[in-house]
Design a protein around this motif. Structure first.
Motif, PDB file in Angstrom:
ATOM      1  N   PHE A 112      -4.253  -3.799  -3.267  1.00  0.00           N
ATOM      2  CA  PHE A 112      -3.428  -4.081  -2.956  1.00  0.00           C
ATOM      3  C   PHE A 112      -2.735  -4.509  -1.509  1.00  0.00           C
ATOM      4  O   PHE A 112      -1.238  -4.275  -0.896  1.00  0.00           O
ATOM      5  CB  PHE A 112      -1.749  -4.235  -3.504  1.00  0.00           C
ATOM      6  CG  PHE A 112      -2.595  -3.624  -5.745  1.00  0.00           C
ATOM      7  CD1 PHE A 112      -2.635  -5.168  -5.703  1.00  0.00           C
ATOM      8  CD2 PHE A 112      -3.394  -2.516  -5.614  1.00  0.00           C
ATOM      9  CE1 PHE A 112      -2.962  -5.159  -7.225  1.00  0.00           C
ATOM     10  CE2 PHE A 112      -3.333  -3.174  -7.443  1.00  0.00           C
ATOM     11  CZ  PHE A 112      -3.726  -4.746  -7.686  1.00  0.00           C
ATOM     12  N   ARG A 113      -3.067  -3.318  -0.749  1.00  0.00           N
ATOM     13  CA  ARG A 113      -2.780  -3.037   0.682  1.00  0.00           C
ATOM     14  C   ARG A 113      -2.800  -3.744   2.082  1.00  0.00           C
ATOM     15  O   ARG A 113      -3.636  -4.697   1.397  1.00  0.00           O
ATOM     16  CB  ARG A 113      -3.244  -1.506   0.700  1.00  0.00           C
ATOM     17  CG  ARG A 113      -2.983  -0.099  -0.086  1.00  0.00           C
ATOM     18  CD  ARG A 113      -3.665   1.057   0.920  1.00  0.00           C
ATOM     19  NE  ARG A 113      -4.231   2.158   0.414  1.00  0.00           N
ATOM     20  CZ  ARG A 113      -4.473   3.379  -0.273  1.00  0.00           C
ATOM     21  NH1 ARG A 113      -5.754   3.096   1.013  1.00  0.00           N
ATOM     22  NH2 ARG A 113      -4.302   3.977  -0.840  1.00  0.00           N
ATOM     23  N   LEU A 114      -2.141  -3.148   2.866  1.00  0.00           N
ATOM     24  CA  LEU A 114      -2.530  -4.675   3.974  1.00  0.00           C
ATOM     25  C   LEU A 114      -2.452  -3.197   5.151  1.00  0.00           C
ATOM     26  O   LEU A 114      -2.424  -1.700   4.890  1.00  0.00           O
ATOM     27  CB  LEU A 114      -0.852  -4.647   4.496  1.00  0.00           C
ATOM     28  CG  LEU A 114      -0.282  -6.219   3.073  1.00  0.00           C
ATOM     29  CD1 LEU A 114       1.683  -6.000   3.906  1.00  0.00           C
ATOM     30  CD2 LEU A 114      -0.758  -7.245   3.750  1.00  0.00           C
TER      31      LEU A 114
ATOM     32  N   CYS B 248      -0.673 -14.225  -1.095  1.00  0.00           N
ATOM     33  CA  CYS B 248      -0.195 -12.177  -0.906  1.00  0.00           C
ATOM     34  C   CYS B 248       0.538 -12.133  -1.397  1.00  0.00           C
ATOM     35  O   CYS B 248       1.354 -11.183  -1.576  1.00  0.00           O
ATOM     36  CB  CYS B 248       0.152 -12.321   0.489  1.00  0.00           C
ATOM     37  SG  CYS B 248      -0.778 -12.452   2.145  1.00  0.00           S
TER      38      CYS B 248
ATOM     39  N   LYS C 245       0.312  -8.202  -2.611  1.00  0.00           N
ATOM     40  CA  LYS C 245      -0.210  -7.799  -1.612  1.00  0.00           C
ATOM     41  C   LYS C 245       1.662  -7.333  -1.757  1.00  0.00           C
ATOM     42  O   LYS C 245       2.339  -7.598  -2.420  1.00  0.00           O
ATOM     43  CB  LYS C 245      -0.628  -7.757  -0.311  1.00  0.00           C
ATOM     44  CG  LYS C 245      -2.014  -8.473  -0.059  1.00  0.00           C
ATOM     45  CD  LYS C 245      -2.866  -8.100  -0.247  1.00  0.00           C
ATOM     46  CE  LYS C 245      -4.491  -8.222   0.171  1.00  0.00           C
ATOM     47  NZ  LYS C 245      -4.825  -6.865   0.492  1.00  0.00           N
ATOM     48  N   GLU C 246       1.333  -5.147  -1.290  1.00  0.00           N
ATOM     49  CA  GLU C 246       2.678  -5.213  -0.995  1.00  0.00           C
ATOM     50  C   GLU C 246       3.438  -5.113   0.608  1.00  0.00           C
ATOM     51  O   GLU C 246       2.484  -6.389   1.356  1.00  0.00           O
ATOM     52  CB  GLU C 246       2.395  -3.635  -0.250  1.00  0.00           C
ATOM     53  CG  GLU C 246       1.447  -3.532   0.937  1.00  0.00           C
ATOM     54  CD  GLU C 246       0.711  -1.970   1.150  1.00  0.00           C
ATOM     55  OE1 GLU C 246       1.846  -0.912   0.965  1.00  0.00           O
ATOM     56  OE2 GLU C 246      -0.322  -1.604   1.784  1.00  0.00           O
TER      57      GLU C 246
ATOM     58  N   HIS D  82       0.297 -12.331   6.551  1.00  0.00           N
ATOM     59  CA  HIS D  82       0.861 -11.161   6.055  1.00  0.00           C
ATOM     60  C   HIS D  82       1.436 -10.925   4.729  1.00  0.00           C
ATOM     61  O   HIS D  82       1.678  -9.872   4.250  1.00  0.00           O
ATOM     62  CB  HIS D  82       0.406  -9.474   6.684  1.00  0.00           C
ATOM     63  CG  HIS D  82      -0.885  -9.497   7.220  1.00  0.00           C
ATOM     64  ND1 HIS D  82      -2.055  -9.254   6.762  1.00  0.00           N
ATOM     65  CD2 HIS D  82      -1.307  -9.790   9.028  1.00  0.00           C
ATOM     66  CE1 HIS D  82      -2.913  -8.730   7.285  1.00  0.00           C
ATOM     67  NE2 HIS D  82      -2.066  -9.425   8.900  1.00  0.00           N
TER      68      HIS D  82
END
Length: 911
Positions: free
Chosen positions: A155-157, A266, A269-270, A260
């Motif tokens: 889940f991180r960028l 996405c 994703k956070e 992002h």
């Protein structure tokens, strides 16, 4: 005099460091070195064909474009004069302008005025606005590593996206102490979002009148946009969203945000909130932080709500009262009294078999548990958000921001419309003010307007209720012989109750949408009329007005079904009528009104969310597609950065306001009426996962870059959410007690079950009272041709109705039985117990969870301490250097005019 040089080494402006900033823009007469449409001497012009289409610089390739004004020259002499004076006044305050002729634009008629703010202007206004800038690298170790952190890796960028700049200790900028701060390059020291905020501050206060005219009201870019002098004013995006800028000096942050953040894929994703804040400003960053946090918390509510719904499905076959309704022996032999006068005939109880089964899915013990859970959930959500908000306030340099905004950032409209002046006791300066009499008159007129529109909504709701009463009789008469009744699957589902409920809900939704469109304009108009002092006060006033209206508009129909329908019906022979008319008050289905409340909630909530997403995403896309259709035929090199942004939609001052309003209304649906529909949080969760990416997509791709603005919190919405959290406990307690059949069933099972067993056998017969058909007044008695074929008046002498009254022939016939009062007492006891338990847990949780995390509190204190210490040391060193330069050769030591203070005194002073 100190000469400030630009990036190319050319002299931009001369000013004395001791020169003070005059708040009156016309008093500041330092001229910029470039005039409108011209370049500085010695700088070579880059041909437009050779310049990158994504360039955000003047033709010299050095000076950054901080803002763009556009206009169409329509030969109006007044507009030409305003533009000439306004641009001359902008140059007087130090801004540099460059004009793109209409012959260079893709439509051949639009002029573009590009504005650049040199260092001297930025430094001056950063000092005025108390903008916080870095003075030391943050030396506090980050110990926020979470256990099992590896699980969050998908889940991180990337770190350069999540944290686009290092962490610094910051302090309000002071122009006279510029060497105190960490300034590596003056051209990049202030990020583009800060630069466009400063320029917009100047544009909002710059006049477009000549000094000899003396018309002080002619001021600000907003008025020039309203009167058509300029067609638009906006800062530039730094690249196209689908590809990086070709110019190496462009940051391409818009591309990073799209890649992002703004793409739907996405969704898991956070969010790169630090990059959002850096590009769009703190106000938009706070909104997306709140929306993301709200969506995360909805996950827990959705899981519990789904479990409660599944419990209803699994206990489907244990539903004893539905079995009795559906059975031919019980429900097939119970003749029910007509539900309306004249046009409604007698009917058998087993015709409501399907609605009874449907009602059980939502009206069960799990619903009571879920209502209590949501009362606690909403408290946890608000308390944890306060902690998250406090952390963001520190990380984004928003601590103590509200005071600065209140004191320093008056609305230009307030300054121009308030001709009276009075002394500010704090600043000891003359400032504009609105007389008390005028303020009271404007407030009264505003309040009366809001009350009128709320009354209009209530009148519309009463109209919908009248529709339900009038149409139900027509549906009952038409549908009794309808061919749809013979259909195998859907036939039993299509009942007069369902048809009336669905059509009324749809009509109500259309009325809601129409009234919304009309009231939005009225709310903005009356808020402008009140002339709020600051932008914060303006938004808060508008927020309260819009929310009051929306609250009544969206929730009034749900309140009617939940708390009024079926509660004031009377009984056969003595029915209650709507305002003395011929329309008889509605009765609830024998399965209860809860299923109808669920239907109403699903239609309004789902309809609003679907319509909102279409309106938010599709409309801007279509308008941009239509507006840029001509530009698509031009060569790529001709379609410049400012032209691309000009063809996008303007985000508007209230763009973010409507986003908050949409989410807060949704919050009301999932808290105020969640006892009737445990799947509401799941629907909201799915919508919000889409909403985050839709909002990001449209902001990044379909709208011009908004002017950056600061906000330390979500503003008045915080208090509104707190109020709804408290109200939700009350509404859910009343829904469980009075709308659902939970309490009557429990009272029957524990006190009135004839066999003394803990089951629901015999409940249906117990809950229906008896009426003698011969006692029907002529006005209530159904017409002969309305009765079903199986009805025989000589055989069927009584009918049943939903109530607890003594039967005919009893000495207290048609009076309420003791069981009615026992049930009423149980309902009131349940409300009191549930409210006290939930409120106790709420207050205990709120007391246990501090609003500001301890580590954030420590960081804030350390930053204040360091500001005091470093400024003190800076002043001491500066004084020593000054004294050493003025010391005569015979003096070997500097006098102790400014002795060093012990560290503990500095620490105690700042703490």
């Amino acid at each position: 005099m100190h000469r400030i040089t630009g990036k190319g080494g050319d002299s931009l402006i001369e000013m004395s460091p001791a020169e003070s900033f005059n708040d009156d823009l016309n008093g500041y007469h330092q001229h910029a070195s470039s005039s409108s449409g011209s370049l500085q001497q010695g700088q070579s012009e880059i041909d437009r064909q050779q310049q990158s289409k994504d360039s955000v610089f003047f033709r010299d390739g050095l000076r950054r474009i901080d803002f763009v004004l556009s206009y169409v020259d329509d030969k109006d002499e007044k507009k030409q004069e305003r533009r000439k004076v306004y641009e001359a006044n902008l140059e007087k305050v130090g801004l540099q302008l460059e004009v793109e002729d209409k012959s260079e634009s893709e439509d051949g008629k639009t002029y573009f005025v590009k504005i650049h703010a040199p260092w001297e202007v930025l430094a001056t206004y950063a000092d005025v606005l108390k903008i916080k800038v870095p003075f030391k690298v943050n030396d506090i170790p980050d110990n926020t590593e979470m256990p099992m952190n590896w699980m969050s890796t998908p889940f991180r960028l990337p770190d350069h996206i999540m944290h686009p700049e290092p962490d610094f200790f910051t302090a309000p900028f002071n122009k006279s102490k510029s060497d105190f701060f960490l300034i590596d390059d003056r051209e990049t020291f202030f990020p583009p979002s800060t630069r466009n905020r400063i320029v917009y501050y100047i544009l909002s206060r710059c006049s477009y009148f000549r000094d000899e005219c003396g018309d002080k009201d002619k001021k600000g870019i907003k008025r020039l946009l309203n009167n058509g002098t300029y067609t638009s004013a906006f800062p530039l995006h730094d690249s196209r969203y689908w590809t990086r800028a070709k110019d190496a000096n462009c940051e391409s942050e818009r591309y990073n945000l799209y890649k992002h953040w703004a793409r739907f894929f996405c969704f898991f994703k956070e969010q790169p909130l630090n990059l959002v804040r850096k590009y769009y400003g703190e106000k938009i960053g706070i909104y997306f932080a709140w929306l993301g946090f709200y969506t995360e918390m909805l996950l827990f509510a959705a899981i519990v709500g789904t479990i409660c719904f599944v419990y209803g499905v699994l206990t489907y076959d244990d539903n004893e009262w539905s079995k009795e309704i559906c059975s031919e022996e019980i429900g097939g032999n119970i003749i029910m009294c007509p539900l309306c006068d004249k046009k409604c005939g007698y009917w058998k109880l087993n015709t409501t078999c399907n609605s009874s089964w449907q009602s059980h899915l939502f009206d069960n013990v799990g619903t009571v548990f879920f209502a209590i859970f949501m009362g606690i959930w909403v408290t946890l959500f608000l308390e944890f958000w306060k902690r998250r908000q406090a952390r963001l306030e520190y990380e984004w340099d928003l601590v103590d921001f509200e005071e600065e905004q209140q004191q320093l950032q008056l609305r230009p409209e307030y300054e121009t419309k308030c001709s009276n002046r009075k002394m500010n006791r704090i600043t000891q300066e003359m400032e504009p003010y609105l007389p008390v009499t005028s303020k009271c008159a404007r407030t009264c007129l505003s309040g009366a307007t809001v009350l009128f529109w709320i009354s209009l909504i209530i009148a519309c709701i009463i109209g919908v209720i009248a529709y339900r009463l009038a149409v139900y009789a027509a549906f009952a008469s038409i549908m009794k012989d309808s061919p749809t009744a013979q259909l195998q699957v859907v036939g039993p589902l299509i009942t007069p109750q369902l048809a009336t409920s669905v059509t009324a809900s749809c009509i109500n939704f259309v009325i809601i949408m129409i009234l919304n469109l009309m009231y939005e304009r009225v709310a903005v108009w009356i808020t402008d009329m009140e002339i709020p002092k600051t932008h914060l006060e303006y938004e808060n006033k508008l927020t309260v007005k819009m929310f009051l209206f929306q609250f009544v508009n969206y929730y009034s129909s749900c309140f009617y079904v939940a708390f009024f329908k079926g509660k004031f019906v009377g009984y056969p022979g003595k029915y209650a009528y709507m305002f003395g008319s011929e329309l008889r008050n509605e009765e609830c289905d024998p399965g209860g009104c809860l299923i109808e409340l669920t239907t109403q909630l699903v239609i309004v909530m789902t309809g609003k969310q679907v319509w909102g997403n279409i309106q938010e995403a599709l409309v801007p896309w279509l308008m941009n597609w239509w507006g840029s259709r001509k530009a698509r035929s031009h060569p790529e090199s001709l379609y410049s950065r400012w032209e691309q942004d000009h063809d996008l939609q303007g985000f508007g001052q209230l763009g973010l306001f409507y986003e908050y309003l949409e989410m807060v209304i949704q919050f009301g649906f999932i808290t105020l009426f969640v006892a009737s529909f445990p799947l509401a949080p799941l629907m909201a969760l799915i919508n919000n996962i889409i909403e985050v990416r839709v909002d990001a997509w449209k902001l990044t791709t379909q709208f011009r870059r908004p002017v950056a603005a600061k906000a330390h919190s979500i503003g008045a919405w915080q208090e509104i959410l707190n109020g709804m959290a408290v109200l939700s406990v009350v509404t859910n307690a009343f829904i469980v007690a009075f709308t659902s059949d939970m309490i009557p069933r429990l009272v029957y099972m524990y006190a009135y079950q004839p066999d003394g067993q803990m089951n629901m056998k015999g409940y249906i017969n117990n809950s229906l009272s008896v009426f003698n058909i011969s006692a029907f007044p002529l006005d209530n008695k159904p017409d002969d041709d309305e009765n079903p074929f199986w009805f025989n008046s000589s055989i069927h002498t009584t009918c049943r109705y939903r109530d607890y009254r003594y039967p005919p022939g009893h000495e207290m016939q048609y009076k309420h039985t003791m069981q009615f009062w026992h049930i009423l007492a149980a309902k009131l006891a349940f409300i009191i117990i549930m409210e006290h338990v939930v409120f106790f847990v709420k207050f205990f949780v709120a007391w246990m969870i501090p609003d500001v995390p301890s580590d954030v509190r420590a960081r804030v204190k350390r930053e204040r301490y360091l500001v005091q210490e470093y400024l003190h040391n800076y002043e001491v060193e500066k004084l020593k250097i000054q004294l050493s330069q003025n010391t005569h050769d015979e003096c070997t030591c500097a006098p102790m005019i400014y002795p060093s203070l012990p560290r503990h005194e500095v620490l105690s002073e700042c703490l």
